[in-house]
Design a protein around this motif. Structure first.
Motif, PDB file in Angstrom:
ATOM      1  N   ALA A 172       2.328  13.161 -11.256  1.00  0.00           N
ATOM      2  CA  ALA A 172       2.311  11.767 -10.818  1.00  0.00           C
ATOM      3  C   ALA A 172       1.246  10.965 -11.559  1.00  0.00           C
ATOM      4  O   ALA A 172       1.460   9.793 -11.893  1.00  0.00           O
TER       5      ALA A 172
ATOM      6  N   VAL B 108       8.474  13.988 -12.734  1.00  0.00           N
ATOM      7  CA  VAL B 108       8.430  13.008 -11.666  1.00  0.00           C
ATOM      8  C   VAL B 108       9.768  12.279 -11.614  1.00  0.00           C
ATOM      9  O   VAL B 108      10.239  11.744 -12.621  1.00  0.00           O
TER      10      VAL B 108
ATOM     11  N   GLU C 185       9.691  20.576 -14.671  1.00  0.00           N
ATOM     12  CA  GLU C 185       9.135  19.841 -13.540  1.00  0.00           C
ATOM     13  C   GLU C 185       8.782  18.445 -14.030  1.00  0.00           C
ATOM     14  O   GLU C 185       8.026  18.295 -14.990  1.00  0.00           O
TER      15      GLU C 185
ATOM     16  N   ILE D  56      10.108  16.856  -9.159  1.00  0.00           N
ATOM     17  CA  ILE D  56      11.348  17.594  -8.952  1.00  0.00           C
ATOM     18  C   ILE D  56      11.601  18.485 -10.160  1.00  0.00           C
ATOM     19  O   ILE D  56      10.915  18.382 -11.174  1.00  0.00           O
TER      20      ILE D  56
ATOM     21  N   SER E 205       7.135   5.735  -5.409  1.00  0.00           N
ATOM     22  CA  SER E 205       6.648   6.914  -4.679  1.00  0.00           C
ATOM     23  C   SER E 205       6.941   8.158  -5.508  1.00  0.00           C
ATOM     24  O   SER E 205       7.988   8.793  -5.345  1.00  0.00           O
ATOM     25  N   PRO E 206       6.017   8.500  -6.433  1.00  0.00           N
ATOM     26  CA  PRO E 206       6.252   9.632  -7.340  1.00  0.00           C
ATOM     27  C   PRO E 206       6.477  10.947  -6.590  1.00  0.00           C
ATOM     28  O   PRO E 206       5.726  11.295  -5.685  1.00  0.00           O
ATOM     29  N   GLN E 207       7.534  11.637  -6.973  1.00  0.00           N
ATOM     30  CA  GLN E 207       7.855  12.926  -6.376  1.00  0.00           C
ATOM     31  C   GLN E 207       8.277  13.874  -7.489  1.00  0.00           C
ATOM     32  O   GLN E 207       9.162  13.556  -8.294  1.00  0.00           O
TER      33      GLN E 207
END
Length: 333
Positions: free
Chosen positions: A68, A58, A56, A83, A79-81
């Motif tokens: 994040a 960012v 996992e 994945i 825009s940290p997401q």
């Protein structure tokens, strides 16, 4: 480019076991593989990436941050997401410059926008993954010194060209080389948790199997990968299960005493030998589904954990592997 399947590598059991153990417990400290040319050293490292569970991280983070809030201030991630992405396996080529390894001023942004920005290097890309160095014994001394500093601290520090940057750099170091081309510096050798020796197959049957599998892979990669998919998935599942069991795998006082007794009998310097031996044995036990470290686990990992930590004995012509095996039989008889 598609890597040759890990489970399709013929023989080289010790090398494959060492690679799997670092996948179960990355804290073991990496693997050094020395042997003849064409014995599958690079193939095994690149094949391992397909077996590693995804991380996992960012999206767009240059240091593969898991959250994040861990993204460095200097990173441009609007825009940290979070994945899931493959575990990074990064090659460090010979002749690489220090700037390429550690990172440096982004010249393009400085010239076009007048901004002072940091361009991450290979250490940033390898964070939380693997850093692979082929022909590691030919690596330039100043790069070796740099890697020693980072391996010790787990942090990359860049202080140059008006930049002051720090970022995490924790990775499993994997090196391979041919002993005929020179020895490794003792300081770097000691940083590797495990050391394995590989040789060319000595039987016609094994050599034919290598040729047959490699030829099948080159002629039709999709079909060959499909034929290995079940074994690859099974090994991947066992690695994931081993990681989950690792925290609950017990190490008795008797196992600790065995580790200490072995290292004293071998005359290894410091305590890194005992710690690595214990971690490797625990990882093997977790991988095989055993709840406790036994002498059998210690016997099987002792050569790879200790052979590169022995002092030279001018009166003993036996190789380091033979000395370890002999001492293991004496101490754990």
């Amino acid at each position: 480019m598609t890597a040759f399947p890990f489970t399709a590598i013929v023989g080289q059991d010790e090398m494959k076991t060492a690679m799997v153990l670092t996948a179960v417990d990355p804290g073991i400290g990496g693997v050094l593989v020395f042997g003849d040319r064409g014995t599958g050293k690079s193939t095994a490292v690149r094949a391992l990436s397909a077996l590693l569970p995804p991380l996992e991280m960012v999206a767009g983070c240059p240091v593969n941050s898991a959250r994040a809030e861990d993204v460095p201030d200097w990173a441009d991630v609007p825009s940290p997401q979070v994945i899931q992405a493959p575990t990074p396996v990064v090659d460090l080529p010979l002749g690489v410059t220090e700037d390429r390894v550690t990172g440096a001023l982004d010249i393009e942004r400085a010239l076009t926008r007048g901004e002072k920005a940091f361009e991450p290097g290979l250490l940033a890309r390898a964070n939380r993954g693997y850093l692979y160095i082929d022909e590691i014994n030919l690596l330039e001394d100043h790069i070796v010194d740099l890697l020693l500093d980072v391996a010790q601290s787990g942090e990359n520090v860049v202080e140059r060209e008006g930049l002051s940057i720090r970022h995490p750099a924790r990775f499993v170091l994997v090196g391979s080389g041919n002993p005929e081309e020179g020895e490794l510096r003792p300081q770097l050798l000691d940083r590797f948790g495990l050391s394995v020796e590989v040789a060319s197959p000595q039987t016609i049957e094994d050599r034919v199997a290598v040729i047959r599998r490699r030829d099948a892979f080159d002629r039709d990669r999709a079909a060959f990968l499909a034929s290995c998919s079940v074994e690859e998935a099974d090994l991947r599942d066992r690695i994931v299960a081993g990681r989950q069991r690792l925290a609950t795998t017990e190490s008795s006082d008797a196992a600790l005493r065995d580790c200490a007794a072995l290292c004293i009998a071998l005359g290894s310097d410091g305590l890194r030998g005992e710690l690595t031996l214990l971690r490797a044995a625990r990882a093997l036990a977790a991988f095989e589904g055993d709840g406790e470290v036994t002498r059998d686990h210690l016997r099987r990992v002792a050569p790879m954990a200790l052979r590169h930590r022995l002092r030279r004995d001018p009166l003993d012509e036996a190789g380091s592997s033979t000395r370890v095996v002999r001492t293991v039989e004496d101490v754990l008889a």
